[in-house]
Design an enzyme around this catalytic site. Structure first.
Site, mmCIF file in Angstrom:
data_model
loop_
_atom_site.group_PDB
_atom_site.id
_atom_site.type_symbol
_atom_site.label_atom_id
_atom_site.label_comp_id
_atom_site.label_asym_id
_atom_site.label_seq_id
_atom_site.Cartn_x
_atom_site.Cartn_y
_atom_site.Cartn_z
ATOM 1 N N GLU A 242 -0.072 77.902 11.825
ATOM 2 C CA GLU A 242 -1.055 77.334 12.768
ATOM 3 C C GLU A 242 -0.911 77.967 14.145
ATOM 4 O O GLU A 242 0.090 78.639 14.446
ATOM 5 C CB GLU A 242 -0.888 75.822 12.855
ATOM 6 C CG GLU A 242 0.498 75.412 13.305
ATOM 7 C CD GLU A 242 0.521 74.122 14.113
ATOM 8 O OE1 GLU A 242 -0.373 73.906 14.939
ATOM 9 O OE2 GLU A 242 1.474 73.358 13.925
ATOM 10 N N LYS B 186 -7.958 73.275 22.141
ATOM 11 C CA LYS B 186 -7.233 72.810 20.952
ATOM 12 C C LYS B 186 -8.302 72.390 19.947
ATOM 13 O O LYS B 186 -9.106 71.498 20.240
ATOM 14 C CB LYS B 186 -6.336 71.632 21.342
ATOM 15 C CG LYS B 186 -5.629 70.935 20.190
ATOM 16 C CD LYS B 186 -4.648 69.884 20.728
ATOM 17 C CE LYS B 186 -4.225 68.908 19.642
ATOM 18 N NZ LYS B 186 -3.329 67.848 20.162
ATOM 19 N N SER C 141 -3.789 60.980 14.196
ATOM 20 C CA SER C 141 -4.143 62.400 14.117
ATOM 21 C C SER C 141 -5.112 62.663 12.968
ATOM 22 O O SER C 141 -4.990 62.072 11.885
ATOM 23 C CB SER C 141 -2.880 63.226 13.910
ATOM 24 O OG SER C 141 -3.226 64.577 13.741
ATOM 25 N N ALA C 142 -6.039 63.573 13.203
ATOM 26 C CA ALA C 142 -6.944 64.022 12.133
ATOM 27 C C ALA C 142 -6.169 64.783 11.052
ATOM 28 O O ALA C 142 -6.712 65.046 9.981
ATOM 29 C CB ALA C 142 -8.042 64.899 12.714
ATOM 30 N N LYS D 34 5.976 64.251 13.707
ATOM 31 C CA LYS D 34 6.578 64.456 15.032
ATOM 32 C C LYS D 34 7.275 63.175 15.502
ATOM 33 O O LYS D 34 6.772 62.072 15.304
ATOM 34 C CB LYS D 34 5.506 64.896 16.023
ATOM 35 C CG LYS D 34 5.255 66.398 15.893
ATOM 36 C CD LYS D 34 4.470 66.940 17.045
ATOM 37 C CE LYS D 34 3.087 66.365 17.043
ATOM 38 N NZ LYS D 34 2.161 67.115 16.192
HETATM 39 N N1 PSU Z 1 4.033 70.504 15.487
HETATM 40 C C1 PSU Z 1 4.768 71.102 16.455
HETATM 41 N N2 PSU Z 1 4.120 71.392 17.638
HETATM 42 C C2 PSU Z 1 2.769 71.134 17.802
HETATM 43 C C3 PSU Z 1 2.009 70.523 16.761
HETATM 44 C C4 PSU Z 1 2.706 70.235 15.620
HETATM 45 O O1 PSU Z 1 5.973 71.354 16.275
HETATM 46 O O2 PSU Z 1 2.226 71.459 18.848
HETATM 47 C C5 PSU Z 1 0.514 70.295 16.896
HETATM 48 C C6 PSU Z 1 -0.106 70.530 15.521
HETATM 49 O O3 PSU Z 1 -1.094 71.515 15.660
HETATM 50 C C7 PSU Z 1 -0.704 69.205 15.146
HETATM 51 C C8 PSU Z 1 -1.089 68.662 16.470
HETATM 52 O O4 PSU Z 1 -1.777 69.324 14.234
HETATM 53 O O5 PSU Z 1 0.058 68.985 17.261
HETATM 54 C C9 PSU Z 1 -1.402 67.188 16.380
HETATM 55 O O6 PSU Z 1 -2.152 66.807 17.492
HETATM 56 P P1 PSU Z 1 -2.926 65.390 17.496
HETATM 57 O O7 PSU Z 1 -1.841 64.357 17.488
HETATM 58 O O8 PSU Z 1 -3.741 65.401 18.777
HETATM 59 O O9 PSU Z 1 -3.770 65.377 16.271
HETATM 60 MN MN MN Z 2 -5.215 61.750 18.820
#
Ligand code: PSU
Ligand code: MN
Length: 312
Positions: free
Chosen positions: A25, A86, A140-141, A159
């Site tokens: 990614e 993003k 998260s999506a 995370k």
């Molecule tokens: N894992 C990491 N660092 C990141 C992310 C994941 O170690 O930056 C990113 C991924 O791209 C994940 C996103 O899909 O954070 C999730 O963001 P959100 O919670 O806004 O969906």
């Molecule tokens: Mn969100």
């Protein structure tokens, strides 16, 4: 292939020939890691895949175009773009009009990887259910995307900033299998243990390939989540994390951070609060996931011994 998706010739040929390919990614280097470490990590990830005999497919949006198999120049351009967006899945079509660069999240990357015929994807930590989601609805999506994109997803768990219990419950609801790799514990991203267990454990890339193949044979649509803990000697000292996550969430409230900014803000807060130690753990776990993904891609490409599938 649609006219709105660019796939590099190298990736296209490898997929066509059934050779191992690993999707990577880009949000991790556009929004998840600070400069200049972000570029080093993105380039190192590609090298790890290559030295394991597979083709790396870093995925992102280049001047509005979803692109599978970014060139080194494109990785550099995204990493140095101060206005980089993003992109989750819903942002992908917007690029057709705004022509901007974007890092793709796990959700968008899994969608594009699958569209390009790639089956294995490595990342750091998954998105999931945020604390306070019962009122904010902030999930998260990544969750829904992983329910409908049939890839093998190698991560070190959700995370650490998330409500891990709720995230695991959502994976059950969405019928997304979660297996521990060489562990019975669900990993805690920066640390080896989240405090939750996994119901299933696999111990070899061939076993992962066997479950993946069974999923496809059964016509199941979801990803296979392989939770690979950060190597013991590289995990963040669990005591360093104590209290930091609560403080990070308090700062989100105080500074009224919202929407897509929440996750990058939390990761950066923790990095500063741990004097950079969380960043080292993040990079270490990512490397280890890329390595495992390369082995799994090799096992899938090699085909799984029938005995293993029969024994399962
Ligand atoms: N894992 C990491 N660092 C990141 C992310 C994941 O170690 O930056 C990113 C991924 O791209 C994940 C996103 O899909 O954070 C999730 O963001 P959100 O919670 O806004 O969906
Ligand atoms: Mn969100």
């Amino acid at each position: 292939m649609t006219p709105f998706l660019d796939v590099s010739p190298e990736v296209r040929d490898a997929v066509h020939d059934g050779r191992p390919v690993v999707a990577l990614e880009s949000t991790i280097f556009t929004h998840g890691l600070p400069r200049p470490r972000n570029v080093e990590v993105a380039e190192e990830a590609e090298q790890i895949v290559r030295s394991g005999g597979a083709v790396p497919a870093t995925i992102g949006v280049v001047r509005g175009r979803p692109t599978v198999g970014l060139t080194t120049e494109q990785i550099l351009a995204l990493s140095h773009d101060d206005d980089v967006l993003k992109a989750g899945i819903r942002e992908l079509p917007i690029g057709a009009v705004n022509g901007r660069n974007a890092g793709t999240t796990i959700a968008a990357t899994s969608q594009l990887a699958h569209a390009a015929g790639i089956t294995v994807f490595a990342t750091g930590g998954l998105g999931g259910v945020h604390h306070g989601a019962e009122t904010s609805f902030d999930e998260s999506a990544d969750l829904v995307a992983l329910a409908r994109n049939p890839v093998v997803m190698i991560s070190s768990g959700a995370k650490a900033v998330l409500n891990v219990h709720a995230t695991l419950e959502r994976f059950e609801t969405l019928s997304v299998p979660v297996v521990g790799y060489g562990t019975d514990s669900y990993p805690g991203f920066y640390v080896r243990e989240s405090g939750f267990r996994v119901a299933h454990r696999l111990d070899a890339p061939e076993e992962v390939a066997g479950v993946y193949r069974a999923q496809r044979a059964l016509g199941l649509p979801s990803a296979l989540l392989v939770a690979n803990p950060v190597p013991q000697e590289e995990q963040l000292d669990p005591s360093l994390l104590q209290g930091v996550i609560e403080r990070a969430w308090a700062a989100v409230d105080e500074e009224k951070v919202e929407g897509q900014q929440v996750t990058p803000f939390l990761l950066d807060f923790i990095r500063r609060a741990t004097g950079g130690a969380s960043l080292d753990a993040n990079v270490a776990l990512y490397r280890s996931n890329v390595r495992l993904a390369t082995e799994v891609a090799g096992a899938i490409a090699a085909g799984v011994p029938t005995s293993l599938v029969e024994a399962a």
